[in-house]
Design an enzyme around this catalytic site. Structure first.
Site, PDB file in Angstrom:
ATOM      1  N   TYR A  63      41.349  27.216  51.902  1.00 10.75           N
ATOM      2  CA  TYR A  63      41.544  28.617  51.530  1.00 10.75           C
ATOM      3  C   TYR A  63      41.874  29.384  52.808  1.00 10.75           C
ATOM      4  O   TYR A  63      41.010  29.606  53.656  1.00 10.75           O
ATOM      5  CB  TYR A  63      40.278  29.200  50.905  1.00 10.75           C
ATOM      6  CG  TYR A  63      39.890  28.620  49.569  1.00 10.75           C
ATOM      7  CD1 TYR A  63      40.788  27.887  48.802  1.00 10.75           C
ATOM      8  CD2 TYR A  63      38.606  28.807  49.070  1.00 10.75           C
ATOM      9  CE1 TYR A  63      40.413  27.366  47.571  1.00 10.75           C
ATOM     10  CE2 TYR A  63      38.226  28.285  47.850  1.00 10.75           C
ATOM     11  CZ  TYR A  63      39.131  27.570  47.103  1.00 10.75           C
ATOM     12  OH  TYR A  63      38.740  27.059  45.889  1.00 10.75           O
ATOM     13  N   LEU A 221      46.289  38.423  22.116  1.00 11.48           N
ATOM     14  CA  LEU A 221      45.351  38.550  21.003  1.00 11.48           C
ATOM     15  C   LEU A 221      43.954  38.087  21.403  1.00 11.48           C
ATOM     16  O   LEU A 221      42.951  38.689  21.021  1.00 11.48           O
ATOM     17  CB  LEU A 221      45.858  37.739  19.800  1.00 11.48           C
ATOM     18  CG  LEU A 221      45.128  37.971  18.465  1.00 11.48           C
ATOM     19  CD1 LEU A 221      45.115  39.456  18.105  1.00 11.48           C
ATOM     20  CD2 LEU A 221      45.797  37.168  17.358  1.00 11.48           C
TER      21      LEU A 221
END
Length: 291
Positions: A63, A221
């Site tokens: 990272y 949705l």
């Protein structure tokens, strides 16, 4: 007692941790590459997380690369006795920020030493092997060679515990034949539930399961359903998603990440959110909702 303790505890190997932890990936720059936009804010988020009861931090030396581990060291070293830092190896970063599999003995050994140096540790609590036959989802393939390298480093005293990331059930079984596997870290959330059988299998074995991307890949949705449940409970969609994961199985450990103090506080508050049965039932069917 802080609210985070309402999430309960579970063991990673012989280390007991709160089930609501923190993922450090977002402390690096855009695309998990380069330094953070606000270095002081990154330090503040880590320090408040630990002060609030977080004792499980997920990170990796790829990272940044190196960025998040160096920030963790600056913010928290010397570490408290109860803090468990889980890192991962198996990838490296290209100069353009690309993610490149790094499975050779030399690459894995170098990665372990990089994590030790940048975190300021003599031994790593937990190292996850990030399996990269497919960078985006679990894919079959033997992990014997790279996992044997980590087991050798474990015998040398550089690693206490070993876990797997982006793993299939078959790879977990293969891994158990080489060394103890204390945790599995895969993508899993309300809408992506392919790992349901694996979670239940690991629960029976007393092994931790650590899902990432708790809100990743939802359809509009599905997102609407989550938002509606949150509105009824006066909670954010993320809080609802985290509370559902905590309820899903006792061996699930959460590592939501953020570089914002406000979002950190919201995430930790999910430990105190109790989902009513009707809300849990509605959320359980979210994976069946079409786009």
């Amino acid at each position: 007692m802080s609210i985070i303790h309402q999430s309960g505890t579970f063991n990673i190997g012989d280390r007991k941790v709160s089930r609501l932890g923190y993922g450090a990936m977002q402390l690096a720059g855009p695309g998990v590459f380069g330094p953070p936009r606000d270095h002081d804010a990154a330090l503040a988020v880590l320090r408040e997380a630990v002060a609030s009861g977080v004792n499980h931090i997920d990170t990796s030396d790829f990272y940044g690369p190196h960025v998040t581990n160096q920030i963790i060291r600056e913010a928290l070293h010397p570490y408290g006795d109860d803090l468990v830092i889980v890192t991962k190896v198996g990838a490296r970063r290209g100069a353009d920020g690309s993610w490149i599999p790094a499975f050779s003995r030399q690459e894995l050994t170098q990665a372990v030493h990089d994590n030790l140096r940048n975190l300021g540790l003599e031994v790593l609590d937990v190292v996850n092997l990030r399996i990269a036959f497919d960078l985006h989802s679990p894919a079959e393939g033997s992990i014997e060679a790279p996992l044997t390298v980590l087991a050798d480093l474990q015998r040398q005293g550089l690693i206490r515990h070993i876990g797997l990331s982006n793993a299939t059930s078959k790879q977990v079984a293969e891994g158990r034949g080489i060394t103890e596997i204390v945790c599995v870290q895969n993508q899993y959330n309300l809408a992506h539930r392919n790992d349901d059988p694996l979670i239940d299998e690991l629960a029976r074995q007393g092994t931790a399961y650590v899902p990432f991307f708790p809100l990743g890949g939802f359809t509009p949705l599905q997102s609407s359903t989550l938002s509606n449940v949150g509105a009824r409970l006066s909670a954010t969609p993320m809080q609802v998603a985290l509370a559902w994961l905590l309820r899903r199985a006792a061996n699930i450990l959460l590592i939501p990440g953020t570089s914002s103090l406000a979002h950190l506080r919201e995430n930790l508050a999910a430990a105190g959110l109790v989902l009513p049965d009707d809300a849990d039932e509605e959320l359980n069917h979210m994976a069946d909702i079409a786009a």
